[in-house]
Design a protein around this motif. Structure first.
Motif, PDB file in Angstrom:
ATOM      1  N   CYS A  25      -4.657 -42.779 -20.944  1.00 46.08           N
ATOM      2  CA  CYS A  25      -5.414 -42.453 -19.738  1.00 46.08           C
ATOM      3  C   CYS A  25      -6.881 -42.194 -20.080  1.00 46.08           C
ATOM      4  O   CYS A  25      -7.228 -41.992 -21.239  1.00 46.08           O
ATOM      5  N   TYR A  26      -7.691 -42.152 -19.055  1.00 50.11           N
ATOM      6  CA  TYR A  26      -9.072 -41.704 -19.214  1.00 50.11           C
ATOM      7  C   TYR A  26      -9.543 -41.035 -17.932  1.00 50.11           C
ATOM      8  O   TYR A  26      -8.868 -41.087 -16.910  1.00 50.11           O
ATOM      9  N   ASP A  27     -10.695 -40.362 -18.029  1.00 45.16           N
ATOM     10  CA  ASP A  27     -11.264 -39.621 -16.894  1.00 45.16           C
ATOM     11  C   ASP A  27     -10.306 -38.554 -16.367  1.00 45.16           C
ATOM     12  O   ASP A  27     -10.215 -38.321 -15.163  1.00 45.16           O
ATOM     13  N   THR A  28      -9.590 -37.885 -17.258  1.00 40.19           N
ATOM     14  CA  THR A  28      -8.648 -36.852 -16.825  1.00 40.19           C
ATOM     15  C   THR A  28      -9.215 -35.459 -17.064  1.00 40.19           C
ATOM     16  O   THR A  28      -9.386 -34.700 -16.126  1.00 40.19           O
ATOM     17  N   THR A  29      -9.522 -35.122 -18.294  1.00 39.01           N
ATOM     18  CA  THR A  29     -10.093 -33.815 -18.613  1.00 39.01           C
ATOM     19  C   THR A  29     -11.513 -33.719 -18.064  1.00 39.01           C
ATOM     20  O   THR A  29     -11.900 -32.709 -17.491  1.00 39.01           O
ATOM     21  N   ALA A  30     -12.268 -34.772 -18.242  1.00 44.70           N
ATOM     22  CA  ALA A  30     -13.645 -34.856 -17.756  1.00 44.70           C
ATOM     23  C   ALA A  30     -14.018 -36.333 -17.675  1.00 44.70           C
ATOM     24  O   ALA A  30     -13.411 -37.181 -18.337  1.00 44.70           O
ATOM     25  N   ARG A  31     -15.004 -36.646 -16.865  1.00 47.40           N
ATOM     26  CA  ARG A  31     -15.484 -38.031 -16.769  1.00 47.40           C
ATOM     27  C   ARG A  31     -15.981 -38.480 -18.142  1.00 47.40           C
ATOM     28  O   ARG A  31     -16.644 -37.737 -18.853  1.00 47.40           O
ATOM     29  N   GLY A  32     -15.608 -39.685 -18.499  1.00 50.25           N
ATOM     30  CA  GLY A  32     -16.052 -40.257 -19.768  1.00 50.25           C
ATOM     31  C   GLY A  32     -15.178 -39.893 -20.948  1.00 50.25           C
ATOM     32  O   GLY A  32     -15.407 -40.367 -22.051  1.00 50.25           O
ATOM     33  N   PHE A  33     -14.153 -39.063 -20.745  1.00 52.22           N
ATOM     34  CA  PHE A  33     -13.234 -38.701 -21.815  1.00 52.22           C
ATOM     35  C   PHE A  33     -12.056 -39.662 -21.826  1.00 52.22           C
ATOM     36  O   PHE A  33     -11.459 -39.940 -20.783  1.00 52.22           O
ATOM     37  N   PHE A  34     -11.708 -40.149 -23.011  1.00 52.11           N
ATOM     38  CA  PHE A  34     -10.503 -40.946 -23.214  1.00 52.11           C
ATOM     39  C   PHE A  34      -9.362 -40.005 -23.574  1.00 52.11           C
ATOM     40  O   PHE A  34      -9.537 -39.054 -24.327  1.00 52.11           O
ATOM     41  N   GLY A  35      -8.171 -40.308 -23.068  1.00 52.43           N
ATOM     42  CA  GLY A  35      -6.982 -39.574 -23.453  1.00 52.43           C
ATOM     43  C   GLY A  35      -6.416 -38.806 -22.289  1.00 52.43           C
ATOM     44  O   GLY A  35      -7.083 -38.642 -21.261  1.00 52.43           O
ATOM     45  N   PRO A  36      -5.194 -38.414 -22.451  1.00 49.43           N
ATOM     46  CA  PRO A  36      -4.350 -38.497 -23.630  1.00 49.43           C
ATOM     47  C   PRO A  36      -3.754 -39.893 -23.827  1.00 49.43           C
ATOM     48  O   PRO A  36      -3.810 -40.743 -22.941  1.00 49.43           O
ATOM     49  N   ILE A  37      -3.178 -40.088 -25.015  1.00 45.02           N
ATOM     50  CA  ILE A  37      -2.492 -41.326 -25.361  1.00 45.02           C
ATOM     51  C   ILE A  37      -1.250 -40.951 -26.154  1.00 45.02           C
ATOM     52  O   ILE A  37      -1.270 -39.998 -26.941  1.00 45.02           O
ATOM     53  N   GLY A  38      -0.171 -41.689 -25.932  1.00 44.19           N
ATOM     54  CA  GLY A  38       1.044 -41.446 -26.688  1.00 44.19           C
ATOM     55  C   GLY A  38       1.985 -42.627 -26.644  1.00 44.19           C
ATOM     56  O   GLY A  38       2.037 -43.345 -25.651  1.00 44.19           O
ATOM     57  N   VAL A  39       2.711 -42.823 -27.742  1.00 47.66           N
ATOM     58  CA  VAL A  39       3.733 -43.863 -27.844  1.00 47.66           C
ATOM     59  C   VAL A  39       5.032 -43.178 -28.247  1.00 47.66           C
ATOM     60  O   VAL A  39       5.037 -42.307 -29.129  1.00 47.66           O
ATOM     61  N   LYS A  40       6.100 -43.555 -27.581  1.00 47.32           N
ATOM     62  CA  LYS A  40       7.428 -43.008 -27.875  1.00 47.32           C
ATOM     63  C   LYS A  40       7.698 -43.137 -29.372  1.00 47.32           C
ATOM     64  O   LYS A  40       7.410 -44.163 -29.986  1.00 47.32           O
ATOM     65  N   GLU A  41       8.250 -42.088 -29.952  1.00 45.37           N
ATOM     66  CA  GLU A  41       8.371 -41.996 -31.407  1.00 45.37           C
ATOM     67  C   GLU A  41       9.021 -43.223 -32.047  1.00 45.37           C
ATOM     68  O   GLU A  41       8.518 -43.752 -33.036  1.00 45.37           O
ATOM     69  N   GLU A  42      10.108 -43.718 -31.482  1.00 46.62           N
ATOM     70  CA  GLU A  42      10.801 -44.851 -32.105  1.00 46.62           C
ATOM     71  C   GLU A  42      10.047 -46.169 -31.970  1.00 46.62           C
ATOM     72  O   GLU A  42      10.411 -47.165 -32.599  1.00 46.62           O
ATOM     73  N   MET A  43       8.973 -46.205 -31.167  1.00 47.25           N
ATOM     74  CA  MET A  43       8.186 -47.428 -30.996  1.00 47.25           C
ATOM     75  C   MET A  43       6.872 -47.391 -31.776  1.00 47.25           C
ATOM     76  O   MET A  43       6.084 -48.341 -31.699  1.00 47.25           O
TER      77      MET A  43
END
Length: 166
Positions: free
Chosen positions: A90-108
């Motif tokens: 995702c982006y623009d969540t915590t503040a404008r211009g911020f990237f994240g969070p990001i996550g991939v399921k552990e087994e992938m």
């Protein structure tokens, strides 16, 4: 520490063994017998994506993910196949211009999905007029080097100082 990414200088989209989507397109990765698409999430997928994030990561990240769905265009990308979600960014969540969070399921993990999500999301930020992206408070600097991220001096604790935890 915070990181900074020049969105106008992202690495090429091809030639490294993983194909990345353009800002408005899709990418398909072969994972065994299934094809994993990295694409912008649909509004109707908000609940499923948020539940995936809550189950696999944290409530804070799920809250940020829900904010990404309030943006137009939706500022959340997913890696999905055969009605299953494997990752998100995702982006623009915590503040404008911020990237994240990001996550991939552990087994992938270790299959290039994180990098595909990272670059698809950053390219979308660039397509929406951002020149730079900030990656806030991370210790995963090596992962973000794929996007050319550099450290921002004196950035800890940074923007997240004082945030409620837990």
């Amino acid at each position: 520490m915070d990181l900074l990414v020049k969105l106008y200088a992202l690495p090429p989209a091809a030639g490294d063994g993983v194909s990345y989507p353009e800002a408005s397109g899709n990418s398909n990765e072969r994972m065994g017998d299934e094809s994993v698409a990295v694409r912008r999430a649909f509004a109707a997928e908000k609940r499923r994506v948020s539940e995936f994030v809550l189950e696999n990561f944290s409530g804070g990240w799920a809250s940020e993910c829900e904010i990404a769905f309030a943006r137009q265009p939706i500022a959340c990308f997913i890696a999905a196949a055969l009605d299953a979600i494997y990752g998100f960014a995702c982006y623009d969540t915590t503040a404008r211009g911020f990237f994240g969070p990001i996550g991939v399921k552990e087994e992938m993990r270790g299959r290039g999905l994180g990098t595909a999500l990272l670059l698809a999301t950053l390219r979308d930020m660039g397509a929406n007029g951002y020149g730079y992206a900030i990656i806030g408070a991370t210790d995963e600097i090596g992962f973000y080097r794929a996007a050319g991220a550099i450290e921002v001096p004196d950035s800890a604790p940074g923007f997240y100082s004082g945030m409620l935890r837990g």
